[in-house]
Design a protein around this motif. Sequence first.
Motif, short mmCIF file in Angstrom:
data_model
loop_
_atom_site.label_atom_id
_atom_site.label_comp_id
_atom_site.label_asym_id
_atom_site.label_seq_id
_atom_site.Cartn_x
_atom_site.Cartn_y
_atom_site.Cartn_z
N TRP A 293 0.82 -1.21 0.00
CA TRP A 293 0.00 0.00 0.00
C TRP A 293 0.86 1.27 0.00
O TRP A 293 0.39 2.33 -0.40
CB TRP A 293 -0.94 0.02 1.20
CG TRP A 293 -2.00 -1.03 1.14
CD1 TRP A 293 -2.13 -2.13 1.93
CD2 TRP A 293 -3.11 -1.06 0.24
NE1 TRP A 293 -3.24 -2.86 1.57
CE2 TRP A 293 -3.86 -2.24 0.54
CE3 TRP A 293 -3.54 -0.25 -0.81
CZ2 TRP A 293 -5.00 -2.59 -0.18
CZ3 TRP A 293 -4.69 -0.61 -1.51
CH2 TRP A 293 -5.40 -1.76 -1.18
N THR A 294 2.11 1.15 0.46
CA THR A 294 2.94 2.34 0.56
C THR A 294 4.27 2.23 -0.20
O THR A 294 4.85 3.25 -0.56
CB THR A 294 3.27 2.64 2.03
OG1 THR A 294 3.92 1.49 2.62
CG2 THR A 294 2.00 2.94 2.82
N TYR A 414 -2.92 -3.74 -6.71
CA TYR A 414 -2.70 -2.83 -5.58
C TYR A 414 -2.59 -1.39 -6.08
O TYR A 414 -3.17 -0.46 -5.50
CB TYR A 414 -1.41 -3.20 -4.83
CG TYR A 414 -1.58 -4.21 -3.72
CD1 TYR A 414 -2.23 -3.85 -2.54
CD2 TYR A 414 -1.09 -5.49 -3.84
CE1 TYR A 414 -2.38 -4.77 -1.50
CE2 TYR A 414 -1.23 -6.42 -2.81
CZ TYR A 414 -1.88 -6.05 -1.64
OH TYR A 414 -2.03 -6.96 -0.61
N ARG A 415 -1.84 -1.21 -7.17
CA ARG A 415 -1.68 0.14 -7.73
C ARG A 415 -3.03 0.66 -8.23
O ARG A 415 -3.38 1.83 -8.01
CB ARG A 415 -0.67 0.10 -8.87
CG ARG A 415 0.77 -0.20 -8.43
CD ARG A 415 1.72 -0.20 -9.62
NE ARG A 415 3.11 -0.26 -9.22
CZ ARG A 415 3.91 -1.32 -9.40
NH1 ARG A 415 3.45 -2.42 -9.99
NH2 ARG A 415 5.17 -1.28 -9.01
N GLN A 418 -5.17 1.78 -5.37
CA GLN A 418 -4.74 3.05 -4.80
C GLN A 418 -5.13 4.22 -5.70
O GLN A 418 -5.52 5.29 -5.21
CB GLN A 418 -3.23 3.04 -4.59
CG GLN A 418 -2.76 2.10 -3.49
CD GLN A 418 -1.27 2.18 -3.27
OE1 GLN A 418 -0.74 3.20 -2.85
NE2 GLN A 418 -0.58 1.09 -3.58
N PRO A 421 -9.68 4.24 -5.52
CA PRO A 421 -10.11 3.59 -4.27
C PRO A 421 -11.58 3.22 -4.22
O PRO A 421 -11.98 2.43 -3.36
CB PRO A 421 -9.74 4.63 -3.19
CG PRO A 421 -9.59 5.92 -3.92
CD PRO A 421 -9.13 5.58 -5.29
#
Length: 725
Positions: A293-294, A414-415, A418, A421
């Motif tokens: 996530w980061t 995941y990208r 993000q 959302p």
Amino acid sequence: MLKQIVKGSGGLSLLLLAASVQAATPNAPVISWMPADYQLQNGSVQVPLRWDMWWGTNGNKWYLTKNDSVVFEAALTPNGQNAQSGNTNLMFSQPGSYQLQVSLCQVNGATEECAQSGITTLTISGTGGTDPVDPVDPVDPVDPVDPVDPVDPIDPIDPVDPVDPVDPVDPVDPAAPAKPTFAWSEDSVTLNGGSASLNLAWNMWWGTNGNLWQLKQNGSVVHSAALTANGQQAQSGSTSVSFSSTGNYNFVVSLCQQSSGSLLCTDSDVKTVSVTAGSGDGGDGGDGSFDPWTDLDMTAWPHPLKQNNVAFNNTTGKKVGAYFVEWGIYGRAFHAADIPAQNLTHIYYGFIPLCGPNEGLRQSNPQGYAALNSQCAGKPDYSVVVHDKFAALEKGYPGDVWDQPIRGIFAELYRLKQAHPHIKILPSVGGWTLSDPLYQVGVNPAARAVFIESIIDFIRTYDFFDGIDIDWEFPGGGGVTPDLGSPQDGAGFATLMQELRAALDALSVETGREYELAAAMSGGVEKLSVVDWEDAAPYMDYINLMTYDYYGAWNGVLGHQTGLYPSPNSPIVGFSADEAVQYLLNRGVPAGKIALGAAMYGRGWQNVSGTTGDNPFTGTGGDGITGGWERGIMDYKKIEADFMGGPEASGVNGFTVGWDDTAKASYVWNPATNTLISIDTKRSVREKGAYILQHQLGGIFAWEIDADNGHILNAMHEGLGHTQQ
């Protein structure tokens, strides 16, 4: 240092030159599979050649060399990090051995930075004629023909059993088999936790069959399996190899004829796999600190809408979903970055398999079966795994680094999550060829307990997922394995929904997130009637009615494969979207939980006969259409381009776009060739949207997003009354 291509009478050479202006090297192209041997006919033979670069830095020019001489070149239009491809035809009129190689280049003034494909060797045999002719002009290199899908591990639509690798050896006359060719796979793998695995598959598309194949690693046989010889038809096989130490490993496939104690084999070219060291514990620096996530590089995200997609305002709040399939990154060259995410509320990831009895997969897709067995090694039956580990977790995309513990499609999702959302991403469990274990999960409490614990752990681990989608085809039977199914399945499905809902609610307490529970269900009333809806629906968020595949070329019965209403001459009662919806409403299912399915593909027949008047559906269907990914099926975008002439045009190339105003269904028909294809178009999809609003249903979804060019998804919004941004 830059590589510069120099063209002259001596052919193509590569010179290393110092350059003052750095240009990015394109990603390496891959020449698509072609037969290794061609026979001259009347003194010549034409050989089609195609290459692909699936993802990475683009080039603006490509070259084809034959025996180190440039015989063709063409310009390309770069398109960011997206796929590129090109094709041409080579004419041969002399027998001999020819080596072909493609160079993908970035031209910058007088300097060209190039990446080369591997060398493909062709053998031309027969009696020669005149000198070879240079290849003809290529098709538009920025709008290529869809390539052949090299590995389609879990195709859910009526697969065909190409090979049966466990049949006993069939003795045949001892003749050397044709040459096998490795299917595309990574040439390098990284040890994670001290080990790595790679699925190696091969194909022999045409020629003398073998009845045995072997995989040799550094000269030693590491795998052997019997084959059933079938004349000159295609053969294939696959297995998984494991590594525990670094180094270069050479692999060769031997396709053999075993007869009366003798073994006559033909070897593939050598495939070299480089195994490199990882960080030792998954690539997180040793402390488990990697957080997708980061820590993922988001430089390339969000991606703009592509093809004909335009942005819409979802003013109704209705679901607008689509299936995205794991195998689409190969021949279809459709990646997570290509998903029009801002126009979707839901993505269904197809498919997540269960370990255990998967006879349907073994029969229909031996390569996919071997890959699944590799993933399931050491895991209990009825637990879930990723199917294609390379595609899901290991393939590198822009921004990925070598020791990243999650790469592949999952890192891209995941990208995507993000960047967008709002979107819900659900793993779809099952599908046409992967539903066999669900029959036990539905009726066996022990199997169900293993499955539920495993799938909850799966979405806990890969926490971009927002719930679970069950694609059990079908409770009560009628799936890929005919002898599966029982009257108890209807109650078992309801129990599965109840227990999954309880498990998801418990996970919500743990994570603070909400999770959806959905199921893809048959759009036919007969199969819907098996399920105990009164006990199942209260626990579900969406029931995705697969209101497509009603009719197809598995038989000669003609009908609208995705009709909204029955027409007067509908051959089968209960095969329309309205009949399915009304049945569920009459069973007390809340309208807001029902979603209609749109088809981003067509099903069609050749050699239709016995038609009356101008209605082709009064006839009888022949064999399935060709030209798509499998017989009888074709992508909407290809149908629109080749047969419709545009999203709302009247037809081209002898085809007429037809409309059944009773069924609210579209089709294309060519009376000269007696070819009929039943499809969804913008018009029929808008009708589905109006129906959803009329009956206050929950929304619409589509199978599958890579087959669209944007027009069907746009129509899904238009039918719901959504305005463009």
